[in-house]
Structure formats: structure tokens, C-alpha cells
Motif scaffolding. Structure first.
Motif, PDB file in Angstrom:
ATOM      1  N   PRO A 247      54.150  -0.981  25.178  1.00 20.34           N
ATOM      2  CA  PRO A 247      52.729  -0.706  24.947  1.00 20.34           C
ATOM      3  C   PRO A 247      52.181   0.326  25.932  1.00 20.34           C
ATOM      4  O   PRO A 247      52.870   0.747  26.864  1.00 20.34           O
ATOM      5  CB  PRO A 247      52.079  -2.068  25.190  1.00 20.34           C
ATOM      6  CG  PRO A 247      52.975  -2.705  26.222  1.00 20.34           C
ATOM      7  CD  PRO A 247      54.363  -2.245  25.858  1.00 20.34           C
ATOM      8  N   ILE A 248      50.934   0.698  25.716  1.00 19.52           N
ATOM      9  CA  ILE A 248      50.251   1.594  26.635  1.00 19.52           C
ATOM     10  C   ILE A 248      50.119   0.886  27.984  1.00 19.52           C
ATOM     11  O   ILE A 248      49.807  -0.319  28.036  1.00 19.52           O
ATOM     12  CB  ILE A 248      48.876   2.003  26.079  1.00 19.52           C
ATOM     13  CG1 ILE A 248      49.071   2.868  24.829  1.00 19.52           C
ATOM     14  CG2 ILE A 248      48.059   2.749  27.118  1.00 19.52           C
ATOM     15  CD1 ILE A 248      47.797   3.180  24.084  1.00 19.52           C
ATOM     16  N   SER A 249      50.353   1.635  29.051  1.00 18.96           N
ATOM     17  CA  SER A 249      50.315   1.057  30.388  1.00 18.96           C
ATOM     18  C   SER A 249      48.967   0.390  30.658  1.00 18.96           C
ATOM     19  O   SER A 249      47.901   0.966  30.406  1.00 18.96           O
ATOM     20  CB  SER A 249      50.552   2.158  31.432  1.00 18.96           C
ATOM     21  OG  SER A 249      50.460   1.646  32.737  1.00 18.96           O
ATOM     22  N   GLY A 250      49.035  -0.845  31.135  1.00 19.42           N
ATOM     23  CA  GLY A 250      47.807  -1.559  31.466  1.00 19.42           C
ATOM     24  C   GLY A 250      47.230  -2.387  30.334  1.00 19.42           C
ATOM     25  O   GLY A 250      46.261  -3.125  30.530  1.00 19.42           O
ATOM     26  N   HIS A 251      47.801  -2.252  29.150  1.00 20.03           N
ATOM     27  CA  HIS A 251      47.299  -3.032  28.011  1.00 20.03           C
ATOM     28  C   HIS A 251      47.886  -4.430  28.051  1.00 20.03           C
ATOM     29  O   HIS A 251      49.092  -4.620  28.002  1.00 20.03           O
ATOM     30  CB  HIS A 251      47.664  -2.336  26.695  1.00 20.03           C
ATOM     31  CG  HIS A 251      46.744  -1.216  26.358  1.00 20.03           C
ATOM     32  ND1 HIS A 251      46.656  -0.684  25.087  1.00 20.03           N
ATOM     33  CD2 HIS A 251      45.842  -0.539  27.107  1.00 20.03           C
ATOM     34  CE1 HIS A 251      45.742   0.269  25.084  1.00 20.03           C
ATOM     35  NE2 HIS A 251      45.258   0.385  26.295  1.00 20.03           N
ATOM     36  N   ALA A 252      46.997  -5.414  28.077  1.00 25.22           N
ATOM     37  CA  ALA A 252      47.438  -6.792  28.216  1.00 25.22           C
ATOM     38  C   ALA A 252      47.795  -7.433  26.874  1.00 25.22           C
ATOM     39  O   ALA A 252      48.598  -8.352  26.811  1.00 25.22           O
ATOM     40  CB  ALA A 252      46.345  -7.619  28.898  1.00 25.22           C
ATOM     41  N   THR A 253      47.159  -6.949  25.805  1.00 26.46           N
ATOM     42  CA  THR A 253      47.369  -7.563  24.493  1.00 26.46           C
ATOM     43  C   THR A 253      48.323  -6.716  23.666  1.00 26.46           C
ATOM     44  O   THR A 253      48.177  -5.494  23.589  1.00 26.46           O
ATOM     45  CB  THR A 253      46.030  -7.723  23.748  1.00 26.46           C
ATOM     46  OG1 THR A 253      45.136  -8.450  24.577  1.00 26.46           O
ATOM     47  CG2 THR A 253      46.229  -8.489  22.452  1.00 26.46           C
ATOM     48  N   LEU A 254      49.282  -7.366  23.030  1.00 27.93           N
ATOM     49  CA  LEU A 254      50.276  -6.679  22.209  1.00 27.93           C
ATOM     50  C   LEU A 254      50.395  -7.402  20.871  1.00 27.93           C
ATOM     51  O   LEU A 254      50.376  -8.647  20.816  1.00 27.93           O
ATOM     52  CB  LEU A 254      51.631  -6.656  22.920  1.00 27.93           C
ATOM     53  CG  LEU A 254      52.779  -5.869  22.260  1.00 27.93           C
ATOM     54  CD1 LEU A 254      53.678  -5.242  23.325  1.00 27.93           C
ATOM     55  CD2 LEU A 254      53.586  -6.728  21.314  1.00 27.93           C
ATOM     56  N   TYR A 255      50.465  -6.613  19.812  1.00 25.17           N
ATOM     57  CA  TYR A 255      50.550  -7.154  18.452  1.00 25.17           C
ATOM     58  C   TYR A 255      51.781  -6.592  17.745  1.00 25.17           C
ATOM     59  O   TYR A 255      52.143  -5.433  17.944  1.00 25.17           O
ATOM     60  CB  TYR A 255      49.332  -6.746  17.613  1.00 25.17           C
ATOM     61  CG  TYR A 255      47.973  -6.957  18.226  1.00 25.17           C
ATOM     62  CD1 TYR A 255      47.421  -6.029  19.106  1.00 25.17           C
ATOM     63  CD2 TYR A 255      47.205  -8.062  17.888  1.00 25.17           C
ATOM     64  CE1 TYR A 255      46.161  -6.199  19.633  1.00 25.17           C
ATOM     65  CE2 TYR A 255      45.933  -8.242  18.410  1.00 25.17           C
ATOM     66  CZ  TYR A 255      45.417  -7.306  19.280  1.00 25.17           C
ATOM     67  OH  TYR A 255      44.154  -7.482  19.801  1.00 25.17           O
ATOM     68  N   TRP A 256      52.372  -7.407  16.883  1.00 22.08           N
ATOM     69  CA  TRP A 256      53.361  -6.937  15.917  1.00 22.08           C
ATOM     70  C   TRP A 256      52.786  -7.149  14.523  1.00 22.08           C
ATOM     71  O   TRP A 256      52.310  -8.241  14.189  1.00 22.08           O
ATOM     72  CB  TRP A 256      54.675  -7.706  16.027  1.00 22.08           C
ATOM     73  CG  TRP A 256      55.540  -7.305  17.177  1.00 22.08           C
ATOM     74  CD1 TRP A 256      55.703  -7.950  18.368  1.00 22.08           C
ATOM     75  CD2 TRP A 256      56.422  -6.171  17.231  1.00 22.08           C
ATOM     76  NE1 TRP A 256      56.601  -7.288  19.167  1.00 22.08           N
ATOM     77  CE2 TRP A 256      57.071  -6.189  18.496  1.00 22.08           C
ATOM     78  CE3 TRP A 256      56.739  -5.133  16.354  1.00 22.08           C
ATOM     79  CZ2 TRP A 256      57.996  -5.221  18.885  1.00 22.08           C
ATOM     80  CZ3 TRP A 256      57.655  -4.174  16.742  1.00 22.08           C
ATOM     81  CH2 TRP A 256      58.279  -4.231  17.992  1.00 22.08           C
ATOM     82  N   TYR A 257      52.818  -6.076  13.728  1.00 23.59           N
ATOM     83  CA  TYR A 257      52.363  -6.130  12.349  1.00 23.59           C
ATOM     84  C   TYR A 257      53.519  -5.757  11.424  1.00 23.59           C
ATOM     85  O   TYR A 257      54.385  -4.946  11.771  1.00 23.59           O
ATOM     86  CB  TYR A 257      51.217  -5.152  12.105  1.00 23.59           C
ATOM     87  CG  TYR A 257      49.894  -5.536  12.716  1.00 23.59           C
ATOM     88  CD1 TYR A 257      49.583  -5.220  14.037  1.00 23.59           C
ATOM     89  CD2 TYR A 257      48.928  -6.207  11.964  1.00 23.59           C
ATOM     90  CE1 TYR A 257      48.357  -5.567  14.587  1.00 23.59           C
ATOM     91  CE2 TYR A 257      47.703  -6.544  12.510  1.00 23.59           C
ATOM     92  CZ  TYR A 257      47.430  -6.225  13.818  1.00 23.59           C
ATOM     93  OH  TYR A 257      46.221  -6.572  14.355  1.00 23.59           O
TER      94      TYR A 257
END
Lengths: 114, 113
Positions: free
Chosen positions: A25-35
Motif C-alpha cells: 500500500p501507499i506508505s503510511g496508509h493504515a487501512t488496506l482492502y482487497w476487492y
């Protein structure tokens, strides 16, 4: 700023084989999704992580799909064994946090199961 | 069950004219709505959004209108340009679900010169 990175871009496997997708993910992004996006449909949420914890995996077919986000950064999504109906584009997205409304998507991995 | 619906699979508009893309939703708990644009072989990119407490949001050539009573939103593009040709996805989210996006099936917009 680097975007969401996914690999591989394309994958062709036979049914009953296993496959894994990777997302950074983008650096610093805490939330990650898989679609999962099946041809002709909109993306459908499979799983949502907040750091390394699962927020929502209610739509993940847990008998064959698994996902992890060790150390709260990179994530992998695995399918074992694959079925023909798993053919789709798998998109990873990230956002700053669980209170953030805008998510940024990677280019996706196109999976073809034959 | 499809909570976000885009009933027009495709739309063709002449360059310079207005493009109007429509979206309906069923879940009254949604409190944020977004439009994403997608080119072939790329991931969706964020275009514009609107909170449920507003009825209009404008960003350059793009304006989103929200009618909560009708559970309907629309995206207006004025003037339309050939580079706007893409698939547009309407998405909705709610705070209680960590703002995970619920997408419509998309509308393919073609802007002809």
C-alpha cells in the motif's frame, strides 16, 4: 508519492491450483482492502484490514481464500484451490485510516482460471 | 444484493456537451458517496465525492448532486472531453463499516469529437 503496488499483473492457472497476489500500500496508509472485480461488475470487497487486524472479511470465501497483512504493511491474498468462477481482477486499495473516506487503488491482478 | 445501482451500462456524448451519469442506492445508512473513473488495464482512480450532509459538490468540470430523499446521485461533466471516455463507478460507504466501498456496476462513457 508512490501509489499502491500490486504483483503480478497477470496470472493464468488451471483450476484446483493455488495462486497468491501481493500488495504494497501507499506508505503510511493504515487501512488496506482487497476487492474482486468480475467482468462487467463493480469491485466487490473481499477483506478489509486496519494495520494488521481484520476489520471485515464477511464476503471472503474462507474455504478457499485467505489473506494476511503481517506487520501491518504488505498484504498477500491466496486462493487454494482455484475455481473457474475465481477468474477476475483482484484489486488492492489503501487509505490513511478507518475514518478516511477516499481509497487509492492499485492496477490490479488479472487472474484467469482455465 | 446490489446496494448501489447504475442502470445505464453506457452513455455516448459529443465533445463539449454535458455528460450526466446516474446512480441509485438502497441503503439509507450510507453517509459518503464517491465517483471513480477507470481506464482499461488500470485501477479505479478517485474523481469526486460528497458527504450525505451536502447536496452538491463541485470540482472544476465535475459536479456531483445528491438527492437523499430519492436515494439518487448524479455526476455532471461539463464540458465533456474525449479524455473523459472511461468507465465511471459510483460507490457508497458508511462509517460503521470502516468506509469500505460498495460499488455499482459502472457506466461506460464515450465522448466523441
Amino acid at each position: 508519492e508512490a501509489g499502491v503496488a500490486q504483483s503480478p499483473r497477470y496470472k493464468i492457472i488451471e483450476k484446483r491450483q493455488s495462486v497468491a497476489f501481493w500488495c504494497n500500500p501507499i506508505s503510511g496508509h493504515a487501512t488496506l482492502y482487497w476487492y474482486q472485480q468480475i467482468l462487467g461488475q463493480g469491485p466487490k470487497l473481499l477483506i478489509q484490514f486496519q494495520n494488521n487486524g481484520v476489520v471485515d472479511d464477511s464476503q471472503l470465501p474462507k474455504d478457499r481464500f485467505s489473506a494476511e497483512r503481517l506487520k501491518g504493511v504488505d498484504s498477500t491474498l491466496k486462493i487454494q484451490p482455484a475455481k473457474l468462477e475465481d477468474s477476475a481482477v483482484y484489486l488492492c486499495a489503501s487509505s490513511l485510516g478507518i475514518d478516511t473516506t477516499e481509497a487509492f487503488f492499485g492496477q490490479g491482478t488479472r487472474l484467469t482460471v482455465v | 444484493d446490489q446496494q448501489v445501482k447504475q442502470n445505464s451500462p453506457s452513455l455516448s456524448v459529443q465533445e463539449g456537451r454535458i455528460s450526466i451519469l446516474n446512480c441509485d442506492y438502497t441503503n439509507s445508512m450510507f453517509d459518503y458517496f464517491l465517483w471513480y473513473k477507470k481506464y482499461p488495464a488500470e485501477g479505479p482512480t478517485f474523481l469526486i465525492s460528497i458527504s450525505s450532509i451536502k447536496d452538491k459538490n463541485e470540482d472544476g468540470r465535475f459536479t456531483v448532486f445528491l438527492n437523499k430523499s430519492a436515494k439518487h446521485l448524479s455526476l455532471h461533466i461539463v464540458p465533456s472531453q474525449p479524455g473523459d471516455s472511461a468507465v465511471y463507478f459510483c460507490a457508497a460507504s458508511e462509517a460503521d463499516s470502516g468506509y469500505a466501498l460498495n460499488f455499482g456496476k459502472g457506466t461506460s462513457l464515450l465522448v466523441t469529437p
